[in-house]
Design a protein around this motif. Sequence first.
Motif, PDB file in Angstrom:
ATOM      1  N   UNK A   1       0.851  -1.186   0.000  1.00  0.00           N
ATOM      2  CA  UNK A   1       0.000   0.000   0.000  1.00  0.00           C
ATOM      3  C   UNK A   1       0.890   1.240   0.000  1.00  0.00           C
ATOM      4  N   UNK A   2       0.577   2.164  -0.897  1.00  0.00           N
ATOM      5  CA  UNK A   2       1.366   3.382  -1.052  1.00  0.00           C
ATOM      6  C   UNK A   2       0.457   4.591  -1.045  1.00  0.00           C
ATOM      7  N   UNK A   3       0.949   5.695  -0.516  1.00  0.00           N
ATOM      8  CA  UNK A   3       0.302   6.993  -0.637  1.00  0.00           C
ATOM      9  C   UNK A   3       1.283   7.894  -1.370  1.00  0.00           C
ATOM     10  N   UNK A   4       0.865   8.398  -2.505  1.00  0.00           N
ATOM     11  CA  UNK A   4       1.699   9.294  -3.300  1.00  0.00           C
ATOM     12  C   UNK A   4       1.209  10.714  -3.066  1.00  0.00           C
ATOM     13  N   UNK A   5       1.924  11.452  -2.225  1.00  0.00           N
ATOM     14  CA  UNK A   5       1.542  12.829  -1.899  1.00  0.00           C
ATOM     15  C   UNK A   5       2.160  13.791  -2.910  1.00  0.00           C
ATOM     16  N   UNK A   6       1.382  14.726  -3.394  1.00  0.00           N
ATOM     17  CA  UNK A   6       1.893  15.687  -4.366  1.00  0.00           C
ATOM     18  C   UNK A   6       2.243  15.020  -5.677  1.00  0.00           C
ATOM     19  N   UNK A   7       1.405  14.121  -6.114  1.00  0.00           N
ATOM     20  CA  UNK A   7       1.717  13.266  -7.257  1.00  0.00           C
ATOM     21  C   UNK A   7       1.741  13.990  -8.593  1.00  0.00           C
ATOM     22  N   UNK A   8       1.158  15.161  -8.677  1.00  0.00           N
ATOM     23  CA  UNK A   8       1.159  15.876  -9.951  1.00  0.00           C
ATOM     24  C   UNK A   8       0.258  15.198 -10.963  1.00  0.00           C
ATOM     25  N   UNK A   9       0.585  15.343 -12.230  1.00  0.00           N
ATOM     26  CA  UNK A   9      -0.213  14.744 -13.296  1.00  0.00           C
ATOM     27  C   UNK A   9       0.307  13.357 -13.633  1.00  0.00           C
ATOM     28  N   UNK A  10      -0.559  12.482 -14.097  1.00  0.00           N
ATOM     29  CA  UNK A  10      -0.105  11.145 -14.485  1.00  0.00           C
ATOM     30  C   UNK A  10       0.925  11.220 -15.597  1.00  0.00           C
ATOM     31  N   UNK A  11       1.909  10.371 -15.518  1.00  0.00           N
ATOM     32  CA  UNK A  11       2.924  10.260 -16.553  1.00  0.00           C
ATOM     33  C   UNK A  11       3.382   8.812 -16.593  1.00  0.00           C
ATOM     34  N   UNK A  12       4.282   8.475 -17.462  1.00  0.00           N
ATOM     35  CA  UNK A  12       4.746   7.095 -17.583  1.00  0.00           C
ATOM     36  C   UNK A  12       5.383   6.619 -16.285  1.00  0.00           C
ATOM     37  N   UNK A  13       5.163   5.370 -15.976  1.00  0.00           N
ATOM     38  CA  UNK A  13       5.680   4.739 -14.758  1.00  0.00           C
ATOM     39  C   UNK A  13       5.233   5.447 -13.493  1.00  0.00           C
ATOM     40  N   UNK A  14       3.922   5.581 -13.364  1.00  0.00           N
ATOM     41  CA  UNK A  14       3.341   6.070 -12.117  1.00  0.00           C
ATOM     42  C   UNK A  14       3.558   5.019 -11.035  1.00  0.00           C
ATOM     43  N   UNK A  15       3.351   5.409  -9.799  1.00  0.00           N
ATOM     44  CA  UNK A  15       3.574   4.507  -8.671  1.00  0.00           C
ATOM     45  C   UNK A  15       2.776   3.218  -8.846  1.00  0.00           C
ATOM     46  N   UNK A  16       1.506   3.322  -9.227  1.00  0.00           N
ATOM     47  CA  UNK A  16       0.701   2.102  -9.349  1.00  0.00           C
ATOM     48  C   UNK A  16       1.224   1.187 -10.457  1.00  0.00           C
ATOM     49  N   UNK A  17       1.713   1.757 -11.540  1.00  0.00           N
ATOM     50  CA  UNK A  17       2.234   0.935 -12.630  1.00  0.00           C
ATOM     51  C   UNK A  17       3.478   0.167 -12.196  1.00  0.00           C
ATOM     52  N   UNK A  18       4.369   0.849 -11.501  1.00  0.00           N
ATOM     53  CA  UNK A  18       5.607   0.205 -11.045  1.00  0.00           C
ATOM     54  C   UNK A  18       5.296  -0.852  -9.994  1.00  0.00           C
ATOM     55  N   UNK A  19       4.508  -0.477  -8.988  1.00  0.00           N
ATOM     56  CA  UNK A  19       4.198  -1.415  -7.901  1.00  0.00           C
ATOM     57  C   UNK A  19       3.455  -2.638  -8.428  1.00  0.00           C
ATOM     58  N   UNK A  20       2.450  -2.425  -9.248  1.00  0.00           N
ATOM     59  CA  UNK A  20       1.646  -3.539  -9.736  1.00  0.00           C
ATOM     60  C   UNK A  20       2.376  -4.394 -10.763  1.00  0.00           C
ATOM     61  N   UNK A  21       3.413  -3.864 -11.355  1.00  0.00           N
ATOM     62  CA  UNK A  21       4.240  -4.658 -12.256  1.00  0.00           C
ATOM     63  C   UNK A  21       4.915  -5.788 -11.469  1.00  0.00           C
ATOM     64  N   UNK A  22       5.278  -5.500 -10.233  1.00  0.00           N
ATOM     65  CA  UNK A  22       5.977  -6.473  -9.385  1.00  0.00           C
ATOM     66  C   UNK A  22       5.032  -7.210  -8.441  1.00  0.00           C
ATOM     67  N   UNK A  23       3.935  -6.570  -8.053  1.00  0.00           N
ATOM     68  CA  UNK A  23       2.959  -7.172  -7.147  1.00  0.00           C
ATOM     69  C   UNK A  23       1.583  -6.622  -7.519  1.00  0.00           C
ATOM     70  N   UNK A  24       0.870  -7.340  -8.375  1.00  0.00           N
ATOM     71  CA  UNK A  24      -0.407  -6.842  -8.894  1.00  0.00           C
ATOM     72  C   UNK A  24      -1.441  -6.462  -7.828  1.00  0.00           C
ATOM     73  N   UNK A  25      -1.307  -6.995  -6.635  1.00  0.00           N
ATOM     74  CA  UNK A  25      -2.266  -6.695  -5.567  1.00  0.00           C
ATOM     75  C   UNK A  25      -1.982  -5.354  -4.880  1.00  0.00           C
ATOM     76  N   UNK A  26      -0.939  -4.664  -5.277  1.00  0.00           N
ATOM     77  CA  UNK A  26      -0.584  -3.374  -4.662  1.00  0.00           C
ATOM     78  C   UNK A  26      -1.697  -2.354  -4.864  1.00  0.00           C
ATOM     79  N   UNK A  27      -1.865  -1.506  -3.840  1.00  0.00           N
ATOM     80  CA  UNK A  27      -2.874  -0.447  -3.882  1.00  0.00           C
ATOM     81  C   UNK A  27      -2.197   0.889  -3.644  1.00  0.00           C
ATOM     82  N   UNK A  28      -2.655   1.885  -4.381  1.00  0.00           N
ATOM     83  CA  UNK A  28      -2.020   3.205  -4.308  1.00  0.00           C
ATOM     84  C   UNK A  28      -3.113   4.267  -4.186  1.00  0.00           C
ATOM     85  N   UNK A  29      -2.878   5.251  -3.322  1.00  0.00           N
ATOM     86  CA  UNK A  29      -3.750   6.420  -3.203  1.00  0.00           C
ATOM     87  C   UNK A  29      -2.930   7.616  -3.663  1.00  0.00           C
TER      88      UNK A  29
END
Length: 105
Positions: free
Chosen positions: A75-103
């Motif tokens: 589980x991750x919280x991305x504070x001040x995430x800005x606009x979506x771009x390539x390799x967002x936190x959810x993309x990276x985390x879920x690439x390695x562990x699909x069950x990852x959740x991000x806010x």
Amino acid sequence: MTGVTVEGSSIDSTRPSIARVYDYLLGGKDNYAVDREVGDVFFRDLPGSVAIAFANRAALTRAVAQIVRTTGVRQFIDLGSGLPTADNVHQVAQRHAPESRIVYV
């Protein structure tokens, strides 16, 4: 104020936004002319700023991948995430562990 309304929020396309300037520096498409004007100041007067923006994004990608691969954190919280771009936190985390959740905040 000029701009567009998105889901109840008004976006003022006449005033720069640091998130959209950052998007421009990273080569994104979610920015307005006013954001590109500010970004061009960075390109012209602070030429290393673009490299810093890309290095910052790469560090985020490496950190999230390392955390997911070596810990049980899913589980991750991305504070001040800005606009979506390539390799967002959810993309990276879920690439390695699909069950990852991000806010994103």
